[in-house]
Design a protein around this motif. Structure first.
Motif, PDB file in Angstrom:
ATOM      1  N   PRO A  78      52.764  33.741  43.143  1.00  5.59           N
ATOM      2  CA  PRO A  78      52.211  32.247  43.755  1.00  5.59           C
ATOM      3  C   PRO A  78      50.916  32.476  44.780  1.00  5.59           C
ATOM      4  O   PRO A  78      50.729  34.354  45.040  1.00  5.59           O
ATOM      5  CB  PRO A  78      53.023  32.399  44.641  1.00  5.59           C
ATOM      6  N   ASN A  79      49.722  31.286  44.557  1.00  5.41           N
ATOM      7  CA  ASN A  79      48.270  31.505  45.344  1.00  5.41           C
ATOM      8  C   ASN A  79      47.583  32.801  44.957  1.00  5.41           C
ATOM      9  O   ASN A  79      46.629  33.689  45.375  1.00  5.41           O
ATOM     10  CB  ASN A  79      48.952  31.721  46.293  1.00  5.41           C
ATOM     11  N   ARG A  80      48.191  34.092  43.571  1.00  9.11           N
ATOM     12  CA  ARG A  80      47.646  34.576  42.998  1.00  9.11           C
ATOM     13  C   ARG A  80      46.085  34.302  42.332  1.00  9.11           C
ATOM     14  O   ARG A  80      46.098  33.502  41.387  1.00  9.11           O
ATOM     15  CB  ARG A  80      48.006  35.384  41.969  1.00  9.11           C
ATOM     16  N   PRO A  81      44.556  34.391  42.567  1.00  6.62           N
ATOM     17  CA  PRO A  81      43.959  33.895  41.635  1.00  6.62           C
ATOM     18  C   PRO A  81      43.639  34.609  40.181  1.00  6.62           C
ATOM     19  O   PRO A  81      44.246  35.412  40.479  1.00  6.62           O
ATOM     20  CB  PRO A  81      42.543  33.912  42.162  1.00  6.62           C
ATOM     21  N   MET A  82      43.707  33.103  39.454  1.00  4.53           N
ATOM     22  CA  MET A  82      43.810  34.038  37.954  1.00  4.53           C
ATOM     23  C   MET A  82      42.585  33.060  37.016  1.00  4.53           C
ATOM     24  O   MET A  82      42.932  31.890  37.262  1.00  4.53           O
ATOM     25  CB  MET A  82      45.191  33.856  37.466  1.00  4.53           C
ATOM     26  N   VAL A  83      41.854  33.712  35.955  1.00  2.99           N
ATOM     27  CA  VAL A  83      41.419  32.763  34.865  1.00  2.99           C
ATOM     28  C   VAL A  83      42.087  33.283  33.271  1.00  2.99           C
ATOM     29  O   VAL A  83      42.487  34.320  32.973  1.00  2.99           O
ATOM     30  CB  VAL A  83      41.035  33.688  34.477  1.00  2.99           C
ATOM     31  N   PRO A 132      33.219  45.322  43.953  1.00  2.34           N
ATOM     32  CA  PRO A 132      34.820  45.368  44.798  1.00  2.34           C
ATOM     33  C   PRO A 132      35.452  45.018  44.999  1.00  2.34           C
ATOM     34  O   PRO A 132      36.659  44.773  45.486  1.00  2.34           O
ATOM     35  CB  PRO A 132      34.354  46.371  45.714  1.00  2.34           C
ATOM     36  N   GLN A 133      34.183  43.344  45.259  1.00  3.51           N
ATOM     37  CA  GLN A 133      35.224  41.764  46.329  1.00  3.51           C
ATOM     38  C   GLN A 133      35.514  40.935  45.347  1.00  3.51           C
ATOM     39  O   GLN A 133      36.286  39.649  45.471  1.00  3.51           O
ATOM     40  CB  GLN A 133      33.918  41.632  46.548  1.00  3.51           C
ATOM     41  N   TRP A 134      35.264  41.585  43.714  1.00  6.32           N
ATOM     42  CA  TRP A 134      35.871  40.534  42.629  1.00  6.32           C
ATOM     43  C   TRP A 134      37.635  40.712  42.165  1.00  6.32           C
ATOM     44  O   TRP A 134      38.411  42.652  42.399  1.00  6.32           O
ATOM     45  CB  TRP A 134      35.349  40.635  41.289  1.00  6.32           C
ATOM     46  N   ASP A 135      38.495  40.174  42.880  1.00  9.34           N
ATOM     47  CA  ASP A 135      39.528  40.119  43.249  1.00  9.34           C
ATOM     48  C   ASP A 135      40.710  39.133  41.960  1.00  9.34           C
ATOM     49  O   ASP A 135      41.137  38.127  42.850  1.00  9.34           O
ATOM     50  CB  ASP A 135      41.003  40.918  44.308  1.00  9.34           C
ATOM     51  N   VAL A 136      40.510  38.989  41.073  1.00 11.23           N
ATOM     52  CA  VAL A 136      41.621  38.188  39.958  1.00 11.23           C
ATOM     53  C   VAL A 136      41.616  38.351  38.859  1.00 11.23           C
ATOM     54  O   VAL A 136      41.055  39.568  38.163  1.00 11.23           O
ATOM     55  CB  VAL A 136      39.714  36.750  39.889  1.00 11.23           C
ATOM     56  N   ALA A 162      41.850  48.578  27.488  1.00 12.61           N
ATOM     57  CA  ALA A 162      42.429  49.831  28.243  1.00 12.61           C
ATOM     58  C   ALA A 162      42.027  50.765  28.655  1.00 12.61           C
ATOM     59  O   ALA A 162      41.730  51.421  29.135  1.00 12.61           O
ATOM     60  CB  ALA A 162      43.834  49.963  26.948  1.00 12.61           C
ATOM     61  N   GLN A 163      40.751  50.582  28.082  1.00  9.29           N
ATOM     62  CA  GLN A 163      39.536  51.327  27.610  1.00  9.29           C
ATOM     63  C   GLN A 163      38.694  51.170  28.599  1.00  9.29           C
ATOM     64  O   GLN A 163      37.251  52.102  29.045  1.00  9.29           O
ATOM     65  CB  GLN A 163      38.970  51.768  26.394  1.00  9.29           C
ATOM     66  N   SER A 164      38.187  49.561  28.972  1.00  8.45           N
ATOM     67  CA  SER A 164      37.457  49.349  29.730  1.00  8.45           C
ATOM     68  C   SER A 164      37.540  49.684  30.980  1.00  8.45           C
ATOM     69  O   SER A 164      36.878  49.761  32.456  1.00  8.45           O
ATOM     70  CB  SER A 164      37.573  47.605  29.741  1.00  8.45           C
ATOM     71  N   GLY A 165      39.461  50.191  31.709  1.00  9.56           N
ATOM     72  CA  GLY A 165      39.618  50.541  32.491  1.00  9.56           C
ATOM     73  C   GLY A 165      39.524  48.851  34.127  1.00  9.56           C
ATOM     74  O   GLY A 165      39.679  49.405  34.780  1.00  9.56           O
ATOM     75  N   CYS A 166      39.681  48.073  33.242  1.00 14.70           N
ATOM     76  CA  CYS A 166      39.639  46.730  34.476  1.00 14.70           C
ATOM     77  C   CYS A 166      41.108  46.036  33.765  1.00 14.70           C
ATOM     78  O   CYS A 166      41.168  44.874  32.903  1.00 14.70           O
ATOM     79  CB  CYS A 166      38.482  45.816  33.553  1.00 14.70           C
ATOM     80  N   GLN A 167      41.840  46.634  34.298  1.00 13.18           N
ATOM     81  CA  GLN A 167      43.103  46.537  34.202  1.00 13.18           C
ATOM     82  C   GLN A 167      44.091  45.364  35.564  1.00 13.18           C
ATOM     83  O   GLN A 167      43.990  46.018  36.479  1.00 13.18           O
ATOM     84  CB  GLN A 167      44.496  47.398  33.814  1.00 13.18           C
TER      85      GLN A 167
END
Length: 178
Positions: A117-122, A150-154, A173-178
Protein backbone atom coordinates in the motif's frame (compact mmCIF):
# COMPACT_ATOMS: atom_id res chain seq x y z
CA UNK A 1 -32.02 -9.12 -41.24
CA UNK A 2 -31.52 -5.96 -39.11
CA UNK A 3 -31.28 -3.02 -41.56
CA UNK A 4 -31.02 -0.39 -38.79
CA UNK A 5 -28.17 -2.15 -36.98
CA UNK A 6 -24.81 -0.34 -36.89
CA UNK A 7 -21.50 -2.17 -37.07
CA UNK A 8 -18.36 -0.71 -35.52
CA UNK A 9 -15.06 -2.29 -36.53
CA UNK A 10 -11.50 -1.47 -35.48
CA UNK A 11 -8.90 -0.42 -38.06
CA UNK A 12 -8.06 -3.19 -40.48
CA UNK A 13 -9.43 -5.95 -38.26
CA UNK A 14 -12.67 -6.21 -40.25
CA UNK A 15 -13.68 -4.88 -43.64
CA UNK A 16 -17.19 -3.51 -43.24
CA UNK A 17 -18.95 -0.56 -44.82
CA UNK A 18 -20.19 1.19 -41.70
CA UNK A 19 -18.22 2.73 -38.78
CA UNK A 20 -14.50 2.18 -38.33
CA UNK A 21 -12.82 3.22 -35.07
CA UNK A 22 -9.06 3.82 -35.49
CA UNK A 23 -6.44 4.29 -32.78
CA UNK A 24 -3.36 4.01 -34.98
CA UNK A 25 -2.53 3.81 -38.67
CA UNK A 26 -0.07 1.08 -39.67
CA UNK A 27 1.04 3.06 -42.70
CA UNK A 28 2.18 5.91 -40.45
CA UNK A 29 4.51 3.72 -38.41
CA UNK A 30 8.16 4.07 -39.25
CA UNK A 31 9.67 0.88 -40.53
CA UNK A 32 11.69 -0.46 -37.63
CA UNK A 33 14.31 -3.13 -37.58
CA UNK A 34 13.00 -5.86 -35.33
CA UNK A 35 15.68 -7.44 -33.15
CA UNK A 36 14.39 -10.98 -33.04
CA UNK A 37 15.15 -14.44 -34.35
CA UNK A 38 14.92 -14.72 -38.16
CA UNK A 39 11.56 -16.51 -38.11
CA UNK A 40 10.05 -13.68 -36.04
CA UNK A 41 11.48 -11.03 -38.37
CA UNK A 42 10.02 -12.82 -41.40
CA UNK A 43 6.65 -13.22 -39.67
CA UNK A 44 6.71 -9.54 -38.67
CA UNK A 45 7.37 -8.42 -42.24
CA UNK A 46 4.51 -10.57 -43.57
CA UNK A 47 2.13 -9.49 -40.79
CA UNK A 48 2.94 -5.80 -41.34
CA UNK A 49 2.33 -6.07 -45.08
CA UNK A 50 -0.98 -7.88 -44.53
CA UNK A 51 -2.08 -5.40 -41.84
CA UNK A 52 -1.39 -2.44 -44.11
CA UNK A 53 -3.34 -4.05 -46.96
CA UNK A 54 -6.34 -4.83 -44.70
CA UNK A 55 -6.18 -1.35 -43.21
CA UNK A 56 -6.52 0.39 -46.58
CA UNK A 57 -9.35 -1.93 -47.65
CA UNK A 58 -11.20 -1.44 -44.36
CA UNK A 59 -10.83 2.35 -44.25
CA UNK A 60 -11.80 2.65 -47.91
CA UNK A 61 -15.00 0.69 -47.23
CA UNK A 62 -16.03 2.70 -44.15
CA UNK A 63 -18.96 5.12 -44.23
CA UNK A 64 -17.74 6.91 -41.07
CA UNK A 65 -14.28 6.79 -39.50
CA UNK A 66 -13.73 7.74 -35.86
CA UNK A 67 -10.13 8.58 -34.93
CA UNK A 68 -8.94 8.72 -31.31
CA UNK A 69 -6.86 11.88 -31.90
CA UNK A 70 -6.25 14.62 -34.43
CA UNK A 71 -2.92 12.98 -35.32
CA UNK A 72 -4.64 9.67 -36.08
CA UNK A 73 -7.25 11.57 -38.12
CA UNK A 74 -4.49 13.22 -40.18
CA UNK A 75 -2.81 9.84 -40.69
CA UNK A 76 -6.08 8.25 -41.87
CA UNK A 77 -6.63 11.06 -44.39
CA UNK A 78 -3.01 11.15 -45.56
CA UNK A 79 -2.21 7.45 -45.77
CA UNK A 80 -5.60 5.92 -46.59
CA UNK A 81 -6.58 8.87 -48.80
CA UNK A 82 -10.18 8.92 -47.62
CA UNK A 83 -12.56 11.87 -47.76
CA UNK A 84 -11.78 14.12 -44.75
CA UNK A 85 -15.53 14.72 -44.33
CA UNK A 86 -16.06 11.15 -43.09
CA UNK A 87 -13.19 11.19 -40.55
CA UNK A 88 -14.07 12.52 -37.08
CA UNK A 89 -11.96 12.84 -33.94
CA UNK A 90 -13.45 11.51 -30.71
CA UNK A 91 -11.02 11.49 -27.81
CA UNK A 92 -10.99 8.60 -25.37
CA UNK A 93 -12.69 9.21 -22.06
CA UNK A 94 -14.07 7.54 -19.01
CA UNK A 95 -17.52 7.22 -17.55
CA UNK A 96 -17.98 10.32 -15.40
CA UNK A 97 -20.49 8.59 -13.12
CA UNK A 98 -18.00 5.97 -12.00
CA UNK A 99 -16.70 6.68 -8.51
CA UNK A 100 -13.02 6.28 -7.71
CA UNK A 101 -12.12 2.85 -6.33
CA UNK A 102 -12.89 2.28 -2.67
CA UNK A 103 -10.07 1.73 -0.21
CA UNK A 104 -10.81 -2.00 -0.25
CA UNK A 105 -10.78 -2.15 -4.07
CA UNK A 106 -7.51 -0.20 -4.15
CA UNK A 107 -5.91 -2.53 -1.59
CA UNK A 108 -7.18 -5.65 -3.40
CA UNK A 109 -5.76 -4.44 -6.73
CA UNK A 110 -2.35 -3.74 -5.18
CA UNK A 111 -2.41 -7.07 -3.37
CA UNK A 112 -3.19 -8.87 -6.62
CA UNK A 113 0.00 -7.51 -8.22
CA UNK A 114 1.98 -7.85 -4.99
CA UNK A 115 2.48 -4.11 -4.43
CA UNK A 116 2.51 -2.70 -0.91
CA UNK A 117 0.00 0.00 0.00
CA UNK A 118 1.02 3.60 -0.71
CA UNK A 119 4.18 2.60 -2.62
CA UNK A 120 4.55 4.76 -5.77
CA UNK A 121 4.35 2.79 -8.99
CA UNK A 122 4.04 3.14 -12.74
CA UNK A 123 2.16 0.46 -14.68
CA UNK A 124 2.74 -0.57 -18.31
CA UNK A 125 0.06 -2.74 -19.88
CA UNK A 126 0.56 -4.10 -23.38
CA UNK A 127 1.71 -6.84 -25.68
CA UNK A 128 5.32 -7.81 -25.11
CA UNK A 129 6.64 -8.56 -28.57
CA UNK A 130 9.78 -8.11 -30.58
CA UNK A 131 8.31 -5.30 -32.67
CA UNK A 132 8.20 -2.65 -29.90
CA UNK A 133 4.87 -1.26 -31.14
CA UNK A 134 3.75 -0.67 -27.56
CA UNK A 135 6.89 1.28 -26.62
CA UNK A 136 8.26 -0.99 -23.91
CA UNK A 137 11.78 -0.42 -25.25
CA UNK A 138 11.37 3.35 -24.90
CA UNK A 139 9.91 3.03 -21.42
CA UNK A 140 12.76 0.79 -20.22
CA UNK A 141 15.43 3.14 -21.60
CA UNK A 142 13.79 6.08 -19.81
CA UNK A 143 13.33 4.01 -16.67
CA UNK A 144 17.03 3.13 -16.69
CA UNK A 145 17.85 6.84 -16.60
CA UNK A 146 15.43 7.42 -13.75
CA UNK A 147 16.87 4.52 -11.77
CA UNK A 148 20.31 6.12 -11.86
CA UNK A 149 18.90 8.96 -9.77
CA UNK A 150 19.22 7.91 -6.10
CA UNK A 151 16.11 9.93 -5.22
CA UNK A 152 13.96 7.96 -7.69
CA UNK A 153 12.12 5.35 -5.65
CA UNK A 154 9.21 4.13 -7.75
CA UNK A 155 8.29 0.61 -8.84
CA UNK A 156 7.61 -0.27 -12.48
CA UNK A 157 5.00 -2.97 -12.98
CA UNK A 158 4.83 -4.49 -16.48
CA UNK A 159 1.66 -6.43 -17.28
CA UNK A 160 1.40 -8.35 -20.52
CA UNK A 161 2.51 -11.38 -22.42
CA UNK A 162 4.06 -12.15 -25.76
CA UNK A 163 6.76 -13.97 -27.65
CA UNK A 164 9.48 -11.61 -26.39
CA UNK A 165 8.67 -11.88 -22.68
CA UNK A 166 11.83 -13.85 -21.86
CA UNK A 167 13.92 -11.38 -23.91
CA UNK A 168 12.55 -8.40 -21.95
CA UNK A 169 12.95 -10.18 -18.62
CA UNK A 170 16.62 -10.77 -19.46
CA UNK A 171 17.00 -7.13 -20.55
CA UNK A 172 15.58 -5.91 -17.24
CA UNK A 173 17.77 -8.32 -15.26
CA UNK A 174 20.89 -7.07 -17.06
CA UNK A 175 19.94 -3.41 -16.52
CA UNK A 176 20.34 -3.60 -12.75
CA UNK A 177 17.05 -1.74 -12.44
CA UNK A 178 14.89 -4.18 -10.51
Amino acid sequence: QFPRARVVVNGGNCIWGDINWVHCVHHAWASVKVHAPLIHRMKHRLATTAARRREIASLSAARIIIANSDLTRRHVIEFARVDPEIVHTVYLGAETDWPPPSGAEHAAARDRIQQPPNRPMVVFVGAIGFDNNKGLDTLLRAWGGLCRNPQWDVDLVVAGDGRALSHWRATVAQSGCQ
